[in-house]
Design a protein around this motif. Sequence first.
Motif, short mmCIF file in Angstrom:
data_model
loop_
_atom_site.label_atom_id
_atom_site.label_comp_id
_atom_site.label_asym_id
_atom_site.label_seq_id
_atom_site.Cartn_x
_atom_site.Cartn_y
_atom_site.Cartn_z
N LEU A 116 0.83 -1.38 -0.10
CA LEU A 116 -0.04 0.07 0.00
C LEU A 116 1.01 1.15 0.06
N GLN A 117 2.24 1.17 0.19
CA GLN A 117 2.98 2.37 -0.12
C GLN A 117 3.37 2.78 -1.41
N LEU A 118 2.99 1.80 -2.33
CA LEU A 118 3.28 2.00 -3.67
C LEU A 118 2.37 3.16 -4.25
N ASN A 119 2.65 4.19 -4.99
CA ASN A 119 1.59 5.22 -5.61
C ASN A 119 0.75 4.57 -6.58
N MET A 120 -0.15 3.81 -6.31
CA MET A 120 -0.94 3.15 -7.21
C MET A 120 -2.38 3.47 -6.87
N LEU A 121 -3.18 3.75 -8.20
CA LEU A 121 -4.66 3.88 -7.97
C LEU A 121 -5.52 2.75 -7.20
N ALA A 122 -4.79 1.64 -7.41
CA ALA A 122 -5.21 0.31 -6.66
C ALA A 122 -5.74 0.63 -5.19
N LYS A 123 -4.92 1.57 -4.46
CA LYS A 123 -4.93 1.71 -3.00
C LYS A 123 -6.30 1.99 -2.69
N GLN A 124 -7.00 2.76 -3.72
CA GLN A 124 -8.77 3.14 -3.55
C GLN A 124 -9.25 2.07 -3.21
N ARG A 125 -9.01 0.63 -3.87
CA ARG A 125 -9.81 -0.47 -3.22
C ARG A 125 -9.78 -0.66 -1.66
N HIS A 126 -8.61 -0.49 -1.15
CA HIS A 126 -8.37 -0.71 0.26
C HIS A 126 -9.30 0.65 0.90
#
Length: 324
Positions: free
Chosen positions: A183-193
Amino acid sequence: MIVTIRDIAEKVGVSVTTVSRVLNNRGYLSDGLKKRVHEAMEEMNYQPNEVARSLSRKKSNILGLIIPDISHPFFAQMTKHMEYYAYKHGYKLMLCNSLLDKKKEKEYIDLLRASQVDGIIMGSHTMSVKEYLSIKLPLVTLDRQISESIPYISSDNYRGGSLATQLLLRKNCNKIAYLSGNLQLNMLAKQRHDAFVRQAKGKGVEYIVKQTDMNGFQYKKYENLVRELFQEHPDIDGVFASSDMLALQVVRECRRLGKSVPDQVKVVGYDGIQIGGTEDLTTIAQPIKEMGRLAVQHLLQQIAGEETPLETILPVKLLEKGTT
């Protein structure tokens, strides 16, 4: 021995300029002459120097693609669609596999620039914004917002996270878990979390979050992550995994532990990939084909000097199957 354009010209009995015109389809040339040149090229196994040709016409008709891991089914299927649409528009794809290695990614970008590609599609993001802006080529990113000035294409990650979590809550799960890449990576997939946490908190349900390390596509680590989850929280009864590959590992671990899916543990994945084992998996399906098509389309629009949207967010779909 390397066959040159001069060798072809001598065999056919014409000038080097004439052979060059045949290769680049420029000016009037008789069909008979074209046939003789092409027959000589085939007979002598002549391979055109694409880089030299691209320099002469200021265009290579090659697109660069950098992805994190071609072995991951999501990126493999995405690549298949992008190659199809690129070829349909007269372009070929040069594929680079970064494995989330910053040094490797930079070297691949240098290679693509040296190869005179007309533009780059980025599915990997390990460098600084300044480094991406310095590429000075048409650029589109996949599921990553590198900069406000670089167009990106993504599925609606927040909506997908909400749909998955709401389903687990509707199925009366009392303790749910979210499994993801780092979750530290700058990815839009973090929005799922983010959507998962908000939905769980809103209903007052106990929840757990577990993530991989920075090398998020190593499947052996998926196995360890899932095993740790059930060792630490044996009473988990609902899991939302941020990819179908992680979700499949949850199903396997439940079978190993003798836990019934979906009676004792309900499982939801994310991606909608098509490989063995996913036929019965409840998942949030990304529009993979459309994402690939638009990535190519938006890049070609930039190459042509046309405006393209900076943000393209596509709808996702909940596919409820046997694991819930």
